[in-house]
Design a protein around this motif. Structure first.
Motif, mmCIF file in Angstrom:
data_model
loop_
_atom_site.group_PDB
_atom_site.id
_atom_site.type_symbol
_atom_site.label_atom_id
_atom_site.label_comp_id
_atom_site.label_asym_id
_atom_site.label_seq_id
_atom_site.Cartn_x
_atom_site.Cartn_y
_atom_site.Cartn_z
ATOM 1 N N TYR A 184 59.537 -13.769 2.399
ATOM 2 C CA TYR A 184 61.040 -13.767 2.339
ATOM 3 C C TYR A 184 60.818 -15.684 1.645
ATOM 4 O O TYR A 184 61.760 -15.532 0.480
ATOM 5 C CB TYR A 184 61.210 -14.456 3.925
ATOM 6 N N ILE A 185 60.137 -16.584 1.425
ATOM 7 C CA ILE A 185 60.529 -17.315 0.747
ATOM 8 C C ILE A 185 60.000 -17.318 -0.714
ATOM 9 O O ILE A 185 60.461 -17.778 -1.512
ATOM 10 C CB ILE A 185 59.178 -18.477 1.576
ATOM 11 N N LYS A 186 58.160 -16.412 -0.628
ATOM 12 C CA LYS A 186 58.786 -16.454 -2.535
ATOM 13 C C LYS A 186 59.897 -15.449 -3.437
ATOM 14 O O LYS A 186 60.094 -15.774 -4.019
ATOM 15 C CB LYS A 186 57.718 -15.222 -2.575
ATOM 16 N N LEU A 227 64.794 -16.096 -6.227
ATOM 17 C CA LEU A 227 66.121 -16.148 -6.903
ATOM 18 C C LEU A 227 66.855 -16.591 -7.241
ATOM 19 O O LEU A 227 67.128 -17.442 -7.990
ATOM 20 C CB LEU A 227 67.105 -15.481 -5.274
ATOM 21 N N VAL A 228 66.146 -18.692 -6.490
ATOM 22 C CA VAL A 228 66.167 -19.277 -6.877
ATOM 23 C C VAL A 228 65.967 -19.956 -8.571
ATOM 24 O O VAL A 228 67.178 -20.536 -9.352
ATOM 25 C CB VAL A 228 66.259 -20.764 -5.741
ATOM 26 N N TYR A 229 64.517 -20.010 -8.321
ATOM 27 C CA TYR A 229 64.050 -20.386 -9.986
ATOM 28 C C TYR A 229 63.196 -19.731 -10.721
ATOM 29 O O TYR A 229 62.925 -20.053 -12.316
ATOM 30 C CB TYR A 229 63.632 -22.059 -9.967
ATOM 31 N N PRO A 264 57.893 -16.437 -9.445
ATOM 32 C CA PRO A 264 57.089 -14.660 -9.107
ATOM 33 C C PRO A 264 57.041 -14.020 -7.253
ATOM 34 O O PRO A 264 56.545 -15.086 -7.166
ATOM 35 C CB PRO A 264 55.264 -14.573 -9.431
ATOM 36 N N GLU A 265 57.618 -13.153 -7.213
ATOM 37 C CA GLU A 265 57.808 -13.301 -6.401
ATOM 38 C C GLU A 265 56.392 -12.759 -5.260
ATOM 39 O O GLU A 265 56.152 -11.692 -4.090
ATOM 40 C CB GLU A 265 59.183 -11.795 -5.550
ATOM 41 N N MET A 293 51.464 -15.527 -7.691
ATOM 42 C CA MET A 293 50.697 -14.445 -8.058
ATOM 43 C C MET A 293 51.070 -13.499 -9.183
ATOM 44 O O MET A 293 52.181 -13.455 -8.761
ATOM 45 C CB MET A 293 49.760 -13.953 -6.712
ATOM 46 N N SER A 294 50.712 -12.784 -9.850
ATOM 47 C CA SER A 294 51.524 -11.996 -10.312
ATOM 48 C C SER A 294 51.475 -10.158 -9.867
ATOM 49 O O SER A 294 51.230 -10.224 -8.291
ATOM 50 C CB SER A 294 49.943 -11.358 -11.385
#
Length: 301
Positions: free
Chosen positions: A254-256, A261-263, A266-267, A16-17
């Motif tokens: 948490y997973i978003k 952080l890893v790739y 969007p969170e 999501m944006s």
């Protein structure tokens, strides 16, 4: 009903944006990344995919986009989470028409059904869907337990082929096999029980943190499938603190954030979920950064 379901099936987050709109280009990129790193299937619109927060039109966009990206390379399942049987049956047929090749079916979200009612819920959805079905058994979250006795009542339904086991009780895996043999595929649905579950014979893994580390999660699964548990334990110990994030009530945020952080994905989530702040955000960042450092210093980068 025959089906090819085994291996690692990420429960794919819905990108999501910041404003809460669907980010379909980011969704495409994440699915391509998962496939490139060897996952065996994908499940869109799981609970982790904020299924209940999306309109029917948005769910259609997600399924159609995923079907276009996957293009038959791996099985594509959709979560089916509804309150009433009529809606569940109707949407099962819609999801099939939009490209879903199977369904991960939740219990009724509006009522804690008893065992007889639970069996009937799945039986009628299976008849309407005409697709292979994975039962999503998460009594901790939904208050309904699809026990071995309920599975026995459904053993004559050919469309029901698999159960995602998420009771948190590792003994349940063996109890299912003792009661039903190999009638159903059993998938682990808890990231921080995957090695234990594979040692007991599960054939698949519905995983949240595979969104973050697909290469490493696939490697972990394959090590265990080959019974190379000494090597698997080393990798598991690097990842388990981050796997614990998959069992928290805020696993979506948490997973978003971990994906971001890893790739760089969007969170953003949709309200009522809010971005993480303060100590909670710092805890997730520290957990992921520690795992990144451990992986970078190992053979698993």
């Amino acid at each position: 009903m025959s089906h090819p379901w085994s291996g690692v099936f990420p429960a794919v987050t819905t990108k999501m944006s910041r404003s809460g709109d669907l980010d379909l280009p980011a969704m495409r990129e994440s699915l391509e990344r998962l496939i490139a790193n060897g996952v065996s299937g994908a499940i869109v619109l799981p609970m982790l995919g904020e299924n209940a927060s999306l309109t029917l039109a948005e769910r259609e966009a997600v399924i159609r986009t995923a079907a276009e990206v996957v293009d038959g390379r791996i099985p594509l399942l959709s979560g089916l989470a509804e309150t009433t049987l009529g809606t569940a049956m109707a949407n099962a047929q819609l999801y099939r028409s939009w490209g879903a090749q199977g369904l991960m079916v939740f219990p009724s979200l509006g009522y804690k059904s008893d065992p007889r009612e639970t069996a009937q819920w799945y039986r009628e959805i299976a008849a309407a869907a005409a697709l292979p079905i994975m039962i999503y058994n998460n009594p901790i979250a939904y208050g309904v337990d699809v026990t071995p006795a309920v599975l026995e009542a459904l053993a004559d339904v050919p469309e029901i082929v698999c159960v995602k086991e998420e009771t948190g009780d590792i003994r349940r895996v063996t109890d299912i096999y003792v009661a039903l043999g190999d009638r159903f595929s059993v998938f682990c649905g808890v990231d921080d029980l995957i090695v234990e579950s594979l040692s007991l014979g599960v054939t698949g893994w519905v995983s949240g943190m595979t969104n973050v580390w697909p290469k490493q999660c696939v490697a972990l699964f394959e090590l265990c499938r080959r019974e190379e548990f000494a090597r698997a334990r080393d990798l598991y110990r690097m990842l388990t603190p981050s796997f614990h994030l998959d069992t928290h009530v805020k696993l979506v945020q948490y997973i978003k954030l971990a994906e971001h952080l890893v790739y760089g994905a969007p969170e953003w989530t949709r309200s009522p979920r809010l971005p993480l702040v303060g100590e909670e955000r710092a805890f997730v960042i520290d957990t992921i950064e520690d795992a990144k450092a451990r992986l970078a210093a190992s053979d698993w980068a």
